[in-house]
Design an enzyme around this catalytic site. Structure first.
Site, short mmCIF file in Angstrom:
data_model
loop_
_atom_site.label_atom_id
_atom_site.label_comp_id
_atom_site.label_asym_id
_atom_site.label_seq_id
_atom_site.Cartn_x
_atom_site.Cartn_y
_atom_site.Cartn_z
N TYR A 1 -107.93 -75.15 -62.10
CA TYR A 1 -106.90 -74.98 -63.13
C TYR A 1 -106.85 -73.52 -63.57
CZ TYR A 1 -106.43 -80.04 -63.84
OH TYR A 1 -106.19 -81.38 -63.68
N TYR B 1 -111.31 -81.82 -57.39
CA TYR B 1 -112.25 -80.88 -58.00
C TYR B 1 -113.47 -81.62 -58.57
CZ TYR B 1 -109.78 -82.20 -62.34
OH TYR B 1 -109.21 -82.90 -63.39
N ARG C 1 -112.94 -85.57 -58.79
CA ARG C 1 -111.70 -86.22 -59.19
C ARG C 1 -110.71 -86.19 -58.03
NH1 ARG C 1 -108.57 -87.16 -63.53
NH2 ARG C 1 -108.76 -89.08 -62.32
N HIS D 1 -104.48 -85.11 -58.40
CA HIS D 1 -103.59 -85.77 -59.35
C HIS D 1 -102.75 -84.72 -60.09
CE1 HIS D 1 -107.21 -84.71 -61.67
NE2 HIS D 1 -106.40 -84.57 -62.71
N HIS E 1 -100.91 -84.31 -63.93
CA HIS E 1 -100.76 -84.84 -65.28
C HIS E 1 -99.28 -84.81 -65.67
CE1 HIS E 1 -105.11 -84.65 -66.25
NE2 HIS E 1 -105.10 -83.61 -65.43
#
Length: 245
Positions: free
Chosen positions: A113, A152, A162, A165, A167
């Site tokens: 991120y 990640y 994870r 995906h 959000h």
């Protein structure tokens, strides 16, 4: 943090076997931080008028169409697999939700991120912010062009990863009306190992969080298309994350 993935998977299997209704579980021990995050007290009804008078407002002139293309960045193009995610926002009766503000945020192709809180050793992409927004049209359609995010690591347990995906955040008619959820990709082997996804113990409900590949929205030698509809209410509603309020 010594719990293994095998132990986490055993915990998930036991809880799911004891949850025949398939209802999403707010207190889900395999997802370790639910102990601190899930609501423990009755909700309080408050008058939102004061907050709405002070909250930001938005309209057509405030949301630029270019904000829906996360691959358009100053100075260069982001690295990764280009994708288009599109779908409709619907109510429980299948009616389109028009002029709905839809926001997304995601990791880059390396699973990082663009945020100071993310410091795991994967490269940042200087040409990818990972955030975008748009308004649904008169038929409830939204569309984003982006880069497929990478998986990640996270610190829930040993060797925890994870699944890829995106959000999603949806606002209602007022700024205080907000729903948040996640969209996953088809065929991701990490989904079965993920305590966050597996806290939704109804397989049908979990499947509604997984996009489908849409070849009609792929572009020759350019990008792959995915479709993901969001249903806000009713028995086929898209699962939303609980509020922290």
């Amino acid at each position: 943090m010594t719990t293994s993935q095998h132990e986490i998977s055993d915990e998930i299997a036991k809880i799911q076997a004891d949850s025949p209704t398939g209802a999403p579980l707010l207190d889900f021990p395999p997802y370790r931080s639910t102990l601190l995050r899930h609501p423990t007290k009755e909700l309080l009804l408050v008058d939102p008028e004061g907050a709405e008078l002070l909250a930001p407002v938005f309209g057509h002139s405030d949301v630029d169409p270019v904000e829906a293309d996360l691959t358009v960045q100053r100075g260069g193009e982001p690295i990764g697999e280009r994708i288009r995610v599109h779908g409709r926002v619907l109510d429980g009766d299948g009616r389109p939700v028009r002029r709905q503000l839809v926001e997304i945020w995601q990791a880059n192709a390396a699973g990082r991120y663009s945020h100071q809180g993310d410091q795991h050793p994967a490269p940042l992409d200087p040409h990818f912010t990972g955030v975008g927004r748009c308004l649904t049209d008169d038929d409830g359609w939204y569309s984003f062009t982006s880069i497929k995010p990478g998986p990640y690591p996270w610190r829930n347990h040993h060797n925890a990863w994870r699944p890829a995906h995106i959000h999603f955040s949806l606002f209602g008619t007022d700024f205080t009306q907000r729903l948040i959820t996640q969209m996953y990709f088809p065929g991701d082997q990490l989904l079965a190992l993920d305590p966050i996804a597996q806290s939704i113990t109804d397989p049908a409900a979990l499947s509604r969080l997984i996009a489908s590949y849409d070849h009609s929205r792929s572009e020759h030698e350019w990008l792959l298309g995915y479709r993901w509809d969001i249903v806000l209410t009713g028995s086929h509603a898209t699962h939303m994350e609980p509020s922290d309020d």
